[in-house]
Design an enzyme around this catalytic site. Structure first.
Site: not given
Length: 341
Positions: A177-179, A183
């Protein structure tokens, strides 16, 4: 009184436990209580003591991720607009053809980076496949092999699916999960994420080169210091004094640098820093793809003896290249065999 020579007999009582498989709905009789068991018919794994993830901070995590997306989008627009304002007057002063050429490159890179960023941020990361479960007639033998049940989503979860606590959903082939994009990176947008990294690295590299090129033309000339250094070139001590005078001249000129030069200097430092960070991330992503893994599967396989097939064909398959090219590429295992022989 019983005879002491008489043998002792120990009897064991097997107590069976009944449970229901969530996959096919069959009643299973277990020899002993097991919190986790696998159905012999459909292959589904049942966990009778599930740990429900916390969902209280789900809204705060989404707000945090959206703020990161806005900050990154503003930074990208600042780099584009700031570079055009600061660098392109210098480029157009050289010649009209040179200015048009670099303008076309800059616009193309900006559109490519922004479009891939928007696709990664707002595209579905990978929705698990809807399958039939819960009824014995509808579920075949071994259809749900190694499937687990997500109690948060109330849906079956395949072995290649992970539940994201931030997004609040299960993601197929979840990498991480990439902040910064707000997404997850999964089967639906993993290819777009790698394309965004490549486009951003090329854009920031081009921006840093143009900033240096423009700074050289904006800074005042240092002809006096260079002349002093060349006139005393025969003496090594004089050479050092000449170099020192040039450095001091640059520092003194930096005090009177214009706003355009300060913007170019900031853009250069920011572009180089972002390019280095994204290059490390891209190399990590390509390494995992080469090994046929994701970031989460790499973490879960640490300490185990499982070793996937490392092959360039994994990269070609990931990017959708033809299978004809993949057949002519040797795998790591073949290379090791050739080396041993």
């Amino acid at each position: 009184m019983e005879d002491s020579s008489q043998g002792s007999f120990v009897t064991t009582i097997n107590e069976d436990y009944e449970s229901i498989c969530w996959g096919c709905g069959l009643n299973l009789v277990l020899p002993s209580y097991a919190p986790v068991f696998k159905c012999g018919w459909c292959g589904a794994i049942t966990n009778q003591n599930p740990v429900r993830p916390e969902t209280r901070s789900l809204g705060l995590r989404r707000i945090r991720d959206r703020c990161f997306v806005v900050i990154l989008a503003v930074f990208m627009l600042f780099v584009i607009c700031g570079g055009i304002w600061a660098a392109y007057p210098v480029v157009f002063s050289i010649s009209l053809a040179c200015g048009i050429f670099h303008s076309v490159i800059a616009v193309s890179l900006a559109i490519s980076t922004l479009s891939t960023f928007m696709v990664v941020a707002f595209k579905c990361a990978g929705k698990p496949i809807d399958i039939v479960y819960g009824t014995h007639p509808g579920v075949g033998n071994g259809t749900l092999n190694n499937y687990t049940f997500c109690h948060t989503c109330s849906k079956p979860k395949s072995p290649r699916t992970h539940h994201c606590r931030t997004c609040g959903m299960c993601v197929l082939d979840m990498d991480h999960h990439c902040p910064f994009i707000g997404n997850c990176v999964g089967a639906g947008n993993h290819k777009n994420f790698v394309a965004f990294l490549i486009s951003a690295i090329i854009s920031t590299s081009y921006s840093s080169v143009m900033c240096v090129y423009s700074l050289i033309h904006i800074l005042p000339s240092l002809e006096n210091g260079a002349a002093y250094a060349s006139s005393h070139a025969n003496n090594s001590g004089s050479i050092l004094r000449g170099v020192k005078s040039i450095v001091l001249a640059y520092i003194s000129n930096a005090i009177f640098i214009s706003v355009r030069g300060l913007v170019l200097l900031y853009l250069f430092v920011a572009s180089v820093s972002v390019a280095i960070g994204l290059s490390v991330l891209l190399w990590q992503q390509l390494s995992y793809i080469y090994e046929g893994k994701t970031y989460l599967s790499h973490l879960s396989s640490q300490g185990s003896e499982e070793d996937g097939e490392k092959s360039c064909g994994n990269l070609l398959t990931f990017f959708g290249c033809p299978l004809l090219i993949e057949r002519h590429l040797p795998t790591i295992r073949n290379l090791r065999k050739r080396h041993k022989t």
